[in-house]
Write an enzyme that holds these catalytic residues in place. Structure first.
Site, PDB file in Angstrom:
ATOM      1  N   HIS A  53      36.525  30.499  61.199  1.00 21.58           N
ATOM      2  CA  HIS A  53      35.364  30.771  60.351  1.00 21.58           C
ATOM      3  C   HIS A  53      34.569  29.485  60.150  1.00 21.58           C
ATOM      4  O   HIS A  53      35.120  28.378  60.195  1.00 21.58           O
ATOM      5  CB  HIS A  53      35.812  31.307  58.997  1.00 21.58           C
ATOM      6  CG  HIS A  53      36.394  32.681  59.074  1.00 21.58           C
ATOM      7  ND1 HIS A  53      36.545  33.473  57.958  1.00 21.58           N
ATOM      8  CD2 HIS A  53      36.873  33.403  60.108  1.00 21.58           C
ATOM      9  CE1 HIS A  53      37.082  34.629  58.308  1.00 21.58           C
ATOM     10  NE2 HIS A  53      37.297  34.602  59.619  1.00 21.58           N
ATOM     11  N   GLU A  55      33.321  28.059  57.504  1.00 25.55           N
ATOM     12  CA  GLU A  55      33.738  27.195  56.408  1.00 25.55           C
ATOM     13  C   GLU A  55      34.975  26.378  56.772  1.00 25.55           C
ATOM     14  O   GLU A  55      35.039  25.175  56.494  1.00 25.55           O
ATOM     15  CB  GLU A  55      34.030  28.020  55.141  1.00 25.55           C
ATOM     16  CG  GLU A  55      32.834  28.789  54.615  1.00 25.55           C
ATOM     17  CD  GLU A  55      32.714  30.198  55.184  1.00 25.55           C
ATOM     18  OE1 GLU A  55      32.076  31.041  54.529  1.00 25.55           O
ATOM     19  OE2 GLU A  55      33.257  30.464  56.279  1.00 25.55           O
ATOM     20  N   CYS A  83      35.239  34.315  52.752  1.00 20.20           N
ATOM     21  CA  CYS A  83      36.387  35.205  52.677  1.00 20.20           C
ATOM     22  C   CYS A  83      37.487  34.525  51.851  1.00 20.20           C
ATOM     23  O   CYS A  83      37.424  33.322  51.581  1.00 20.20           O
ATOM     24  CB  CYS A  83      36.890  35.546  54.078  1.00 20.20           C
ATOM     25  SG  CYS A  83      37.773  34.184  54.873  1.00 20.20           S
ATOM     26  N   CYS A  86      38.940  31.294  53.487  1.00 15.46           N
ATOM     27  CA  CYS A  86      38.066  30.127  53.406  1.00 15.46           C
ATOM     28  C   CYS A  86      37.987  29.601  51.983  1.00 15.46           C
ATOM     29  O   CYS A  86      38.014  28.388  51.766  1.00 15.46           O
ATOM     30  CB  CYS A  86      36.676  30.477  53.926  1.00 15.46           C
ATOM     31  SG  CYS A  86      36.665  30.784  55.711  1.00 15.46           S
TER      32      CYS A  86
END
Length: 157
Positions: A53, A55, A83, A86
């Protein structure tokens, strides 16, 4: 000093560029001491790794470039609602501020919401969709895993 909108626009621009490259619409900007120290986009389409992801990749890049201490008190600006994975990583890294441009509600019609995961994680372990169990395993002899770690850590200091 820039405001959140400035950095969120950067995150959105990263996300749009990622869409053009076949990726998902997620970008992240890490700011420490008033300066951008890392940016990243979601790379799941390249790595086939569900944890790539924006992040997380931005946190990793920031730690490599500026050291993990730079993340203490830093800010993360994300194109979409982070999410749980993260968000937990940001907490563990010492990030102090998180801002995002698009909410889970915005993403829901496009299957880009993690609201269901957040809801599942609020339930007790026994009620979650994933089986989670504590199975204590002690050594047959000697120190436990954590005792061994503490001794090795203390020996290094």
């Amino acid at each position: 000093m820039h405001d959140a909108t400035h950095y969120l626009r950067q995150a959105i621009a990263l996300a749009k560029a990622n869409i053009a490259e076949g990726g998902r619409p997620f970008g992240a900007v890490v700011v420490s001491g008033g300066a951008v120290i890392a940016t990243a986009v979601n790379e799941m389409h390249l790595s086939h790794d569900a944890t790539d992801h924006a992040e997380l990749l931005a946190l990793r890049a920031a730690a490599r470039a500026a050291g993990p201490e730079a993340l203490q008190g830093s800010a993360v600006y994300a194109s979409g609602h982070p999410c749980p994975m993260c968000l937990a990583a940001m907490r563990l890294a010492g990030v102090a501020t998180v801002a995002y441009a698009y909410s889970n509600e915005d993403g829901a019609p496009f299957t880009l919401s993690t609201a269901e995961i957040y809801a599942d994680l609020r339930r007790p372990f026994a009620e979650q969709s994933m089986t989670i169990s504590h199975v204590p395993v002690k050594p047959d002899s000697g120190r436990s895993l954590y005792e061994e770690w503490a001794q090795a850590r203390d020996a290094r200091t």
